[in-house]
Design an enzyme around this catalytic site. Structure first.
Site, mmCIF file in Angstrom:
data_model
loop_
_atom_site.group_PDB
_atom_site.id
_atom_site.type_symbol
_atom_site.label_atom_id
_atom_site.label_comp_id
_atom_site.label_asym_id
_atom_site.label_seq_id
_atom_site.Cartn_x
_atom_site.Cartn_y
_atom_site.Cartn_z
ATOM 1 C CG ASP A 86 -13.377 -2.284 6.388
ATOM 2 O OD1 ASP A 86 -13.578 -1.121 6.775
ATOM 3 O OD2 ASP A 86 -12.389 -2.616 5.709
ATOM 4 C CG ASN A 141 -9.032 -1.101 8.078
ATOM 5 O OD1 ASN A 141 -8.237 -1.875 7.566
ATOM 6 N ND2 ASN A 141 -10.330 -1.140 7.817
ATOM 7 C CB SER A 170 -5.509 -1.561 -0.217
ATOM 8 O OG SER A 170 -5.264 -0.358 0.446
ATOM 9 N NE ARG A 228 -12.608 1.821 6.411
ATOM 10 C CZ ARG A 228 -11.490 1.588 5.720
ATOM 11 N NH1 ARG A 228 -10.664 2.543 5.411
ATOM 12 N NH2 ARG A 228 -11.201 0.363 5.320
ATOM 13 C CD GLU A 284 -2.771 -1.195 2.423
ATOM 14 O OE1 GLU A 284 -3.840 -0.586 2.503
ATOM 15 O OE2 GLU A 284 -2.302 -1.876 3.359
ATOM 16 C CD GLU A 325 -9.832 -4.752 7.158
ATOM 17 O OE1 GLU A 325 -8.697 -4.979 7.594
ATOM 18 O OE2 GLU A 325 -10.050 -4.061 6.152
ATOM 19 N N GLY A 349 -7.190 5.092 5.487
ATOM 20 C CA GLY A 349 -6.753 6.073 4.483
ATOM 21 C C GLY A 349 -7.152 7.491 4.889
ATOM 22 C CE1 TYR A 365 -7.189 3.480 -1.597
ATOM 23 C CE2 TYR A 365 -6.659 1.242 -2.287
ATOM 24 C CZ TYR A 365 -6.828 2.189 -1.284
ATOM 25 O OH TYR A 365 -6.626 1.842 0.013
HETATM 26 N N1 LIG Z 1 -16.211 -12.793 3.903
HETATM 27 C C1 LIG Z 1 -16.458 -11.899 2.962
HETATM 28 N N2 LIG Z 1 -17.644 -11.910 2.305
HETATM 29 C C2 LIG Z 1 -17.901 -11.023 1.314
HETATM 30 N N3 LIG Z 1 -17.024 -10.082 0.922
HETATM 31 C C3 LIG Z 1 -15.821 -10.014 1.525
HETATM 32 C C4 LIG Z 1 -15.476 -10.919 2.579
HETATM 33 N N4 LIG Z 1 -14.230 -10.631 2.984
HETATM 34 C C5 LIG Z 1 -13.805 -9.599 2.244
HETATM 35 N N5 LIG Z 1 -14.750 -9.218 1.358
HETATM 36 C C6 LIG Z 1 -14.644 -8.117 0.392
HETATM 37 O O1 LIG Z 1 -13.275 -7.771 0.235
HETATM 38 C C7 LIG Z 1 -13.019 -6.449 0.755
HETATM 39 C C8 LIG Z 1 -11.688 -6.430 1.483
HETATM 40 O O2 LIG Z 1 -11.707 -7.334 2.551
HETATM 41 P P1 LIG Z 1 -11.133 -6.999 3.989
HETATM 42 O O3 LIG Z 1 -11.307 -8.224 4.817
HETATM 43 O O4 LIG Z 1 -11.733 -5.736 4.504
HETATM 44 O O5 LIG Z 1 -9.576 -6.835 3.724
HETATM 45 P P2 LIG Z 1 -8.641 -5.532 3.468
HETATM 46 O O6 LIG Z 1 -7.790 -5.473 4.700
HETATM 47 O O7 LIG Z 1 -7.837 -5.856 2.257
HETATM 48 O O8 LIG Z 1 -9.529 -4.334 3.315
HETATM 49 C C9 LIG Z 1 -14.203 -6.157 1.645
HETATM 50 O O9 LIG Z 1 -14.405 -4.769 1.773
HETATM 51 C C10 LIG Z 1 -15.341 -6.872 0.919
HETATM 52 O O10 LIG Z 1 -15.801 -6.141 -0.204
HETATM 53 MG MG LIG Z 2 -11.082 -3.708 4.569
#
Ligand SMILES: Nc1ncnc2c1ncn2[C@@H]1O[C@H](COP(=O)(O)OP(=O)(O)O)[C@@H](O)[C@H]1O
Ligand SMILES: [Mg+2]
Length: 304
Positions: free
Chosen positions: A253, A267, A147, A251, A15, A265, A271, A211
């Site tokens: 998610d 964060n 990301s 933040r 990143e 997760e 960003g 992005y």
């Molecule tokens: N278990 C899941 N089910 C559906 N979508 C997912 C799932 N895990 C991740 N995603 C999708 O992938 C994106 C990134 O996943 P995330 O776990 O937040 O990792 P990162 O740390 O890369 O942001 C999420 O915002 C979502 O759109």
């Molecule tokens: Mg995320």
């Protein structure tokens, strides 16, 4: 006397580019507002630069490995200069999706079912395990990346090709796919700052959807949810922030599916470009970009 701010940006994570962007935009805003600012890489010259510049605060604009995971925070503790965002332990826990999800579960925060795959199982065993514990499609993702880098939605047909393409990680997370809506919540200190919904045009909220403005992800604020539900997701984010021991801004998610929020997760270094989500949520609460940055600076501390 002008306050002296050292911004850490760049680094060696995937990143890096996002971090450089955050660093430049924070620097620009601070310079406009009469701060003395320098930007530095978190490299071998950092000690010398800090000695010479003697900053009042270090603004950590790094993302990902070695910037968001407790490593740089450990070094920053040794300088005895207040630094922004979370400390060593909270950063390393939050960055590790396996550890943080186990903590969410212990604290009754729903997170998608998962297991960690370490490339030593036979293909048929893995398929059996997925069918039994998760069901296809599944999400494959690194344990400590951000990301959406190397996050994939997989089915039976493509999972081995995808696992093979990222086997440098040695271990990856395989997670139950949750459909529905994508909602993210910002916490500011001990306060719920607000939420935003993302509607990607792409298959999911991947790197391009995050992005590349041409990917046209829709940002929806305020989030269209009943007040009770909105409160519920904001309380979950505050709970995650608190149990992990985070400081400053975080933040979280979420996916929202059939009335339930699933925390993906948290964060600790979200960003911070003008177009990033936390500044957008703040702006909706009438907190300008500079006011947000100034709050983060005021909240900077040595954590020990
Ligand atoms: N278990 C899941 N089910 C559906 N979508 C997912 C799932 N895990 C991740 N995603 C999708 O992938 C994106 C990134 O996943 P995330 O776990 O937040 O990792 P990162 O740390 O890369 O942001 C999420 O915002 C979502 O759109
Ligand atoms: Mg995320």
């Amino acid at each position: 006397m002008k306050k002296k701010i050292l911004i850490l940006s760049g680094g060696i994570s995937k990143e890096r580019r996002i971090s450089l962007n955050t660093g430049l935009q924070v620097a620009k805003e601070l310079k406009k507002n009469k701060y003395k600012v320098i930007i530095s890489e978190p490299d071998i010259n950092l000690s010398k630069i800090i000695k010479k510049f003697n900053p009042d605060v270090i603004f950590n604009a790094l993302h990902g490995q070695f910037g968001e995971d407790g490593y740089i925070q450990t070094i920053l503790e040794t300088y005895k200069i207040p630094y922004t965002h979370s400390g060593v332990i909270a950063s390393s826990i939050a960055m590790d999706k396996e550890v943080s999800k186990k903590i969410f579960i212990k604290n009754k925060i729903i997170t998608p079912n998962f297991f960690v795959y370490s490339y030593n199982e036979t293909n048929s065993n893995l398929i059996k395990k997925i069918n039994k514990q998760l069901k296809f499609p599944v999400v494959v993702k690194p344990l400590n990346e951000g990301s959406s880098v190397n996050v994939f939605i997989c089915n039976k047909k493509n999972i081995f090709r995808i696992l093979n393409s990222i086997k440098n990680y040695k271990k990856v997370m395989i997670e139950e796919f949750i459909g529905g809506r994508e909602i993210q919540v910002a916490i500011m200190g001990n306060n719920k700052l607000g939420a935003i919904e993302l509607k990607p045009k792409r298959k999911f909220y991947d790197y391009q959807a995050k992005y590349n403005t041409k990917a046209k992800t829709k940002h929806i604020i305020p989030v269209d949810l009943p007040k009770k539900k909105l409160n519920q997701v904001m309380n979950l984010a505050l709970k995650a922030h608190t149990i992990i021991g985070c400081s400053g801004i975080t933040r979280s998610d979420f996916k929202y599916y059939k009335g339930k929020f699933y925390l993906l997760e948290i964060n600790t270094q979200p960003g911070m470009t003008k177009l990033s989500l936390v500044p957008e949520i703040a702006a909706h609460k009438n907190i300008s970009f500079i006011k947000l940055i100034e709050w983060i600076l005021k909240n900077a501390s040595n954590k020990k």
